[in-house]
Design a protein around this motif. Structure first.
Motif, PDB file in Angstrom:
ATOM      1  N   THR A 198       0.844  -1.193   0.000  1.00 54.35           N
ATOM      2  CA  THR A 198       0.000   0.000   0.000  1.00 54.35           C
ATOM      3  C   THR A 198       0.874   1.236   0.000  1.00 54.35           C
ATOM      4  O   THR A 198       1.879   1.286   0.716  1.00 54.35           O
ATOM      5  CB  THR A 198      -0.918   0.021   1.245  1.00 54.35           C
ATOM      6  OG1 THR A 198      -1.693  -1.186   1.283  1.00 54.35           O
ATOM      7  CG2 THR A 198      -1.844   1.224   1.233  1.00 54.35           C
ATOM      8  N   SER A 249      -6.213   0.946   6.710  1.00 50.47           N
ATOM      9  CA  SER A 249      -6.794  -0.383   6.891  1.00 50.47           C
ATOM     10  C   SER A 249      -8.261  -0.288   7.290  1.00 50.47           C
ATOM     11  O   SER A 249      -9.104  -1.052   6.802  1.00 50.47           O
ATOM     12  CB  SER A 249      -6.004  -1.166   7.957  1.00 50.47           C
ATOM     13  OG  SER A 249      -6.553  -2.452   8.160  1.00 50.47           O
ATOM     14  N   LEU A 277      -8.814   1.888 -10.123  1.00 53.98           N
ATOM     15  CA  LEU A 277      -9.172   0.568  -9.599  1.00 53.98           C
ATOM     16  C   LEU A 277      -9.066  -0.516 -10.666  1.00 53.98           C
ATOM     17  O   LEU A 277      -8.870  -1.696 -10.347  1.00 53.98           O
ATOM     18  CB  LEU A 277     -10.591   0.592  -9.039  1.00 53.98           C
ATOM     19  CG  LEU A 277     -10.737   1.050  -7.577  1.00 53.98           C
ATOM     20  CD1 LEU A 277     -12.204   1.252  -7.220  1.00 53.98           C
ATOM     21  CD2 LEU A 277     -10.084   0.043  -6.630  1.00 53.98           C
ATOM     22  N   LYS A 289      -9.388  -3.893   5.148  1.00 55.22           N
ATOM     23  CA  LYS A 289      -8.463  -4.978   4.824  1.00 55.22           C
ATOM     24  C   LYS A 289      -7.093  -4.683   5.442  1.00 55.22           C
ATOM     25  O   LYS A 289      -6.746  -3.523   5.669  1.00 55.22           O
ATOM     26  CB  LYS A 289      -8.310  -5.105   3.302  1.00 55.22           C
ATOM     27  CG  LYS A 289      -9.606  -5.418   2.560  1.00 55.22           C
ATOM     28  CD  LYS A 289      -9.395  -5.343   1.051  1.00 55.22           C
ATOM     29  CE  LYS A 289     -10.709  -5.559   0.310  1.00 55.22           C
ATOM     30  NZ  LYS A 289     -10.543  -5.426  -1.165  1.00 55.22           N
ATOM     31  N   MET A 294     -10.283   0.763   4.177  1.00 63.28           N
ATOM     32  CA  MET A 294     -10.393  -0.287   3.168  1.00 63.28           C
ATOM     33  C   MET A 294     -11.040  -1.558   3.699  1.00 63.28           C
ATOM     34  O   MET A 294     -11.492  -2.408   2.920  1.00 63.28           O
ATOM     35  CB  MET A 294      -8.997  -0.617   2.604  1.00 63.28           C
ATOM     36  CG  MET A 294      -8.370   0.513   1.805  1.00 63.28           C
ATOM     37  SD  MET A 294      -6.725   0.043   1.180  1.00 63.28           S
ATOM     38  CE  MET A 294      -6.313   1.497   0.204  1.00 63.28           C
ATOM     39  N   VAL A 318      -3.578   3.661  -2.134  1.00 63.89           N
ATOM     40  CA  VAL A 318      -3.855   2.589  -3.091  1.00 63.89           C
ATOM     41  C   VAL A 318      -3.218   1.305  -2.578  1.00 63.89           C
ATOM     42  O   VAL A 318      -2.109   1.312  -2.037  1.00 63.89           O
ATOM     43  CB  VAL A 318      -3.332   2.924  -4.501  1.00 63.89           C
ATOM     44  CG1 VAL A 318      -4.095   4.087  -5.093  1.00 63.89           C
ATOM     45  CG2 VAL A 318      -1.841   3.219  -4.489  1.00 63.89           C
ATOM     46  N   ARG A 319      -3.936   0.218  -2.732  1.00 63.66           N
ATOM     47  CA  ARG A 319      -3.482  -1.116  -2.313  1.00 63.66           C
ATOM     48  C   ARG A 319      -3.429  -1.994  -3.550  1.00 63.66           C
ATOM     49  O   ARG A 319      -4.361  -2.008  -4.356  1.00 63.66           O
ATOM     50  CB  ARG A 319      -4.448  -1.679  -1.279  1.00 63.66           C
ATOM     51  CG  ARG A 319      -4.147  -3.070  -0.729  1.00 63.66           C
ATOM     52  CD  ARG A 319      -5.191  -3.383   0.355  1.00 63.66           C
ATOM     53  NE  ARG A 319      -5.049  -4.695   0.950  1.00 63.66           N
ATOM     54  CZ  ARG A 319      -5.667  -5.796   0.525  1.00 63.66           C
ATOM     55  NH1 ARG A 319      -6.471  -5.727  -0.545  1.00 63.66           N
ATOM     56  NH2 ARG A 319      -5.513  -6.951   1.142  1.00 63.66           N
ATOM     57  N   ALA A 366      -8.588   4.463  -1.432  1.00 60.31           N
ATOM     58  CA  ALA A 366      -9.319   5.081  -0.320  1.00 60.31           C
ATOM     59  C   ALA A 366      -8.710   6.436   0.010  1.00 60.31           C
ATOM     60  O   ALA A 366      -7.484   6.597   0.010  1.00 60.31           O
ATOM     61  CB  ALA A 366      -9.290   4.182   0.913  1.00 60.31           C
ATOM     62  N   THR A 395      -6.277  -3.252  -5.905  1.00 59.09           N
ATOM     63  CA  THR A 395      -7.447  -3.825  -5.229  1.00 59.09           C
ATOM     64  C   THR A 395      -8.309  -2.779  -4.542  1.00 59.09           C
ATOM     65  O   THR A 395      -9.509  -2.981  -4.392  1.00 59.09           O
ATOM     66  CB  THR A 395      -6.999  -4.850  -4.165  1.00 59.09           C
ATOM     67  OG1 THR A 395      -6.252  -4.170  -3.135  1.00 59.09           O
ATOM     68  CG2 THR A 395      -6.146  -5.946  -4.774  1.00 59.09           C
ATOM     69  N   ASP A 396      -7.703  -1.666  -4.110  1.00 56.66           N
ATOM     70  CA  ASP A 396      -8.455  -0.685  -3.331  1.00 56.66           C
ATOM     71  C   ASP A 396      -7.893   0.714  -3.539  1.00 56.66           C
ATOM     72  O   ASP A 396      -6.672   0.889  -3.713  1.00 56.66           O
ATOM     73  CB  ASP A 396      -8.389  -1.011  -1.831  1.00 56.66           C
ATOM     74  CG  ASP A 396      -9.002  -2.347  -1.488  1.00 56.66           C
ATOM     75  OD1 ASP A 396     -10.206  -2.389  -1.185  1.00 56.66           O
ATOM     76  OD2 ASP A 396      -8.257  -3.359  -1.538  1.00 56.66           O
ATOM     77  N   ARG A 440     -11.156   7.560  -9.742  1.00 51.08           N
ATOM     78  CA  ARG A 440     -11.056   6.392  -8.859  1.00 51.08           C
ATOM     79  C   ARG A 440     -11.356   5.088  -9.607  1.00 51.08           C
ATOM     80  O   ARG A 440     -10.627   4.093  -9.466  1.00 51.08           O
ATOM     81  CB  ARG A 440     -12.004   6.557  -7.681  1.00 51.08           C
ATOM     82  CG  ARG A 440     -11.917   5.447  -6.643  1.00 51.08           C
ATOM     83  CD  ARG A 440     -12.805   5.751  -5.436  1.00 51.08           C
ATOM     84  NE  ARG A 440     -12.657   4.730  -4.412  1.00 51.08           N
ATOM     85  CZ  ARG A 440     -13.340   3.579  -4.400  1.00 51.08           C
ATOM     86  NH1 ARG A 440     -14.229   3.335  -5.375  1.00 51.08           N
ATOM     87  NH2 ARG A 440     -13.151   2.697  -3.439  1.00 51.08           N
TER      88      ARG A 440
END
Length: 777
Positions: free
Chosen positions: A252, A428, A274, A433, A431, A291-292, A283, A280-281, A270
């Protein structure tokens, strides 16, 4: 509590009535399956005398005393455990950031426990709120404050093992000998510590008295010892936060604002981001847009692709010049005391620019936040404060947040703050996650913690070969002490010397650390701070590098005005014998006064802090052929060709570790004097990553370096982690002034030369390199 026999047959009842000797302490055998022990240093807290008018406050009570006093009440809450395999385990309530304290702590335990060092396993304790101020790593205090508690606990363990062995071997305790983790009886029979671990355990907590070994019998402490993690480090096996494999925690990163402390208002694309490979994410959090993705390379690609509306930060439009103007308005006036009419003065005015305290390891943390709990893994020097901040940011009770302290790849004050850990927890939560957050190198100097810009003005008066007054007014951007030192000051207010009770945190720390070790008549050193809009921190050695640099440059000027050699002048006025001895040593080893070509010169300087003393001699080459040498992507300029440092750090646990710290301190000093600073333009810092933040590089490291560890009769260690910095900055500055004939007034000396192409601010990070091998040489 149950009375138990201690050495010499004394019980706790006797201990309460009898005075405790210099090496005798009360501790505990704790209830448990195997032997566990702890120290209790609440008894015998030293009283500090009232401050007389002549000595400065740090000579009587300094930051080391404050930190040690604050840690003492919870010393009984840290314990050593003996295991059935014959090893000892200890969770150190400090953070290892490369300074070698896990090694030195293992040596201390091994010494007092009569156990081989490789059988002592030192790990880092997780955040433990009950430790209060006993879990803060800073101010060169780790070994100073833990030395005696750790020794006491180890001594209690050894005594308990001897008592258990006496029963098993049918011998008197006094006749038994312990060595290398084995206890021997006079008849040659023996038992290993492992076989005694359960037998020496207690079903109840018992108070006992333990006597520490005299320094004359040390076999481990004071002997050079290699780092316990050296092989792991050089083979790439050492585990840092980003090496941990936490289930589902994916890489991340954060797209950060173009100006300092700006904030995101909206993300325009966004959905597009994505859909990028691996992402994956996405936020939005208060510090930027996170960003993840499956890899950090994919995170970088996503960060660069984001289209964000940004709100400006609080220093929008500000620059070096405008901030310096603010500092000037906040400067306290110099007010020379009444002096004879014939006295002359030396006046000086120095400016120290913003500097990055980013370590080699970037800010990073792993966070797994659930609805009712959170777990974080990060390098944290003040984990209890971070735990509280994380809990507050998540709306959870502190007891629901677990903070695991991980070895850090450097700190320099950076990791006193939980910035990355707090940010990872927020991401975390947003998201839903687990995340493995890493700051980009470009983020560190542009949005990370910095050493404040400061000015230091000095006026000294002299007459008939004597210095009558020495006044220093240090003015700085506000230094953030929200990492725990501020609360520590509040908790120990009743122990502070008279006159400190009404000062703020910064002024108190300044007063407890700054000491001018010269007999210069009326000496005053005052701090004023202004402008709290920057992310600042306690960069290595806090105020001392700037203050000492200014002081020692003026001392060279005083020597010149009075027709004295800089070395002889210092020796004539120094009031501290330990500082004098260190100064004489570097002058001797470095051959002070030897002839040198035009454009080259020696510089010499001293510093007294952390219950010790340092002196540094350097040689600098300012000749055109050196200054103008060309090296690929390098800032060259003057080069320090030789450095000698002498350090008196009291009782030295590991001389090899101390020498490594001094080499690091000298490298810091060279950087601060010559090359490393941040440039503020239009609300943001221009530097981005190590390729344009010019810390000391290989081509600027002295070819000739020597560290002399001064002998000491002290039975206590002094602080060493920061001790080598201040005198090094000052010696380099003094050498430069002598080589060029011009006293520098702005630091680093090359700050006014912008020698790199500025990386863009949108996107905030450069592309991931794909041709790294072509840049090696």
């Amino acid at each position: 509590m149950t009375d138990v026999p201690a050495r010499g047959g004394r019980t706790t009842g006797d201990a309460e009535r009898a005075p405790i000797g210099r090496r005798a302490f009360i501790g505990y055998v704790l209830a448990g399956a195997t032997l566990a022990v702890a120290a209790d240093l609440r008894l015998g807290t030293p009283a500090h005398a009232a401050v007389p008018s002549a000595p400065q406050i740090p000579e009587l009570y300094d930051l080391e005393d404050l930190q040690t006093d604050a840690a003492r009440p919870t010393s009984a809450l840290i314990k050593i455990v003996l295991n059935e395999d014959g090893t000892a385990s200890f969770e150190l309530p400090r953070m290892e950031v490369g300074q070698g304290i896990t090694t030195s702590t293992a040596m201390i335990i091994a010494e007092e426990l009569d156990l081989p060092v490789d059988k002592v396993h030192v790990t880092l304790a997780p955040a433990r709120p009950e430790l209060v101020f006993n879990q803060l790593t800073g101010g060169s205090n780790s070994t100073v404050s833990t030395f005696t508690p750790v020794r006491v606990a180890a001594a209690i363990a050894r005594e308990s093992l001897l008592e258990a062995a006496a029963i098993e071997l049918g011998s008197a305790v006094a006749l038994l000998k312990s060595k290398g983790g084995v206890i021997y009886a006079p008849d040659g029979s023996s038992l290993s510590y492992g076989s005694l671990a359960t037998k020496a355990a207690s079903r109840t907590v018992k108070a006992v008295e333990a006597e520490l070994k005299p320094a004359s019998s040390f076999a481990v402490i004071g002997k050079p010892h290699g780092r316990d993690d050296a092989r792991l480090a050089v083979t790439g096996q050492k585990k840092f936060a980003m090496d941990l494999q936490v289930p589902d925690a994916l890489p991340t990163m954060v797209c950060r604002p173009p100006t300092l402390n700006g904030s995101p208002e909206s993300v325009r694309n966004r959905v597009t981001v994505l859909a990028m490979p691996g992402v994956t994410d996405v936020a939005m959090v208060d510090t930027g847009v996170a960003v993840r993705a499956k890899t950090f390379g994919q995170c970088i690609d996503a960060v660069r692709a984001l289209d964000v509306d940004w709100a400006p930060g609080p220093v929008e439009g500000e620059s070096d010049e405008t901030i310096l103007a603010r500092l000037r308005k906040a400067e306290l006036p110099l007010a020379v005391p009444k002096i004879p009419a014939l006295a002359e003065t030396v006046e000086a005015d120095f400016t120290f620019m913003f500097r990055s305290s980013a370590a080699l390891e970037p800010n990073c943390a792993i966070a797994d936040v659930r609805s009712d709990r959170a777990t974080v893994w990060a390098g944290l020097k003040s984990p209890i404060v971070a735990q509280g901040d994380i809990a507050k940011s998540l709306g959870l009770p502190q007891s629901a947040v677990t903070v695991n302290v991980i070895t850090g790849g450097g700190s320099f004050g950076h990791k006193l703050f939980g910035d990355a850990a707090i940010e990872a927890a927020k991401i975390s939560k947003a998201m839903g996650k687990p995340v493995k957050l890493m700051w980009h190198r470009a983020d560190e100097p542009r949005q990370g913690r910095v050493h404040p810009m400061a000015t230091s003005r000095i006026r000294a008066a002299y007459l008939a070969g004597e210095v009558l007054t020495f006044e220093q007014r240090h003015t700085s951007i506000v230094t953030d002490f929200a990492h725990g030192l501020g609360e520590m000051i509040t908790s120990t207010a009743d122990k502070l010397p008279t006159g400190l009770g009404g000062l703020g945190f910064s002024e108190t720390i300044f007063t407890l650390t700054q000491e001018l070790p010269y007999n210069f008549g009326v000496v005053t050193q005052l701090l004023s701070e202004t402008d709290a809009r920057f992310n600042t921190g306690s960069m290595r050695n806090i105020y001392s590098p700037d203050v000492a640099c200014a002081n020692e440059l003026v001392i060279d000027q005083l020597a010149r005005k009075m027709g004295r050699d800089p070395l002889a002048f210092r020796l004539a006025f120094l009031k501290n014998d330990r500082v004098k001895a260190a100064l004489r040593k570097v002058a001797d080893v470095g051959r002070w006064g030897r002839p040198m070509p035009a454009g080259m010169a020696q510089g010499i300087a001293v510093h007294s802090e952390y219950k010790g003393a340092t002196a540094v001699l350097v040689e600098i080459d300012c000749r055109p052929e050196t200054v103008n040498r060309k090296i690929h992507n390098a800032v060259t300029g003057p080069r320090v060709t030789k450095a000698v440092i002498a350090v008196d750090a009291g009782l030295v646990v590991n001389p090899e570790g101390l020498e490594a710290q001094m080499l690091g301190g000298v490298s810091d000093g060279i950087a601060l004097a010559l090359t490393s600073s941040l440039h503020l333009r239009d609300g943001h810092f221009l530097e981005a990553s190590w390729d344009n933040y010019f810390y000391t590089r290989q081509w600027n490291v002295p070819l000739d370096f020597e560290c002399v560890v001064m002998p000491s009769d002290s039975e206590q260690p002094g602080g060493a982690g920061e001790a080598g910095v201040a005198a090094s900055v000052a010696a380099v500055a003094c050498a430069y002034a002598r080589a060029t004939g011009t006293v520098p007034t702005r630091f680093p000396i090359n700050h006014d030369t912008l020698s790199f192409e500025v990386k863009p601010f949108i996107p905030p990070v450069p592309e991931s390199p794909s041709d790294g091998l072509s840049h090696t040489y």
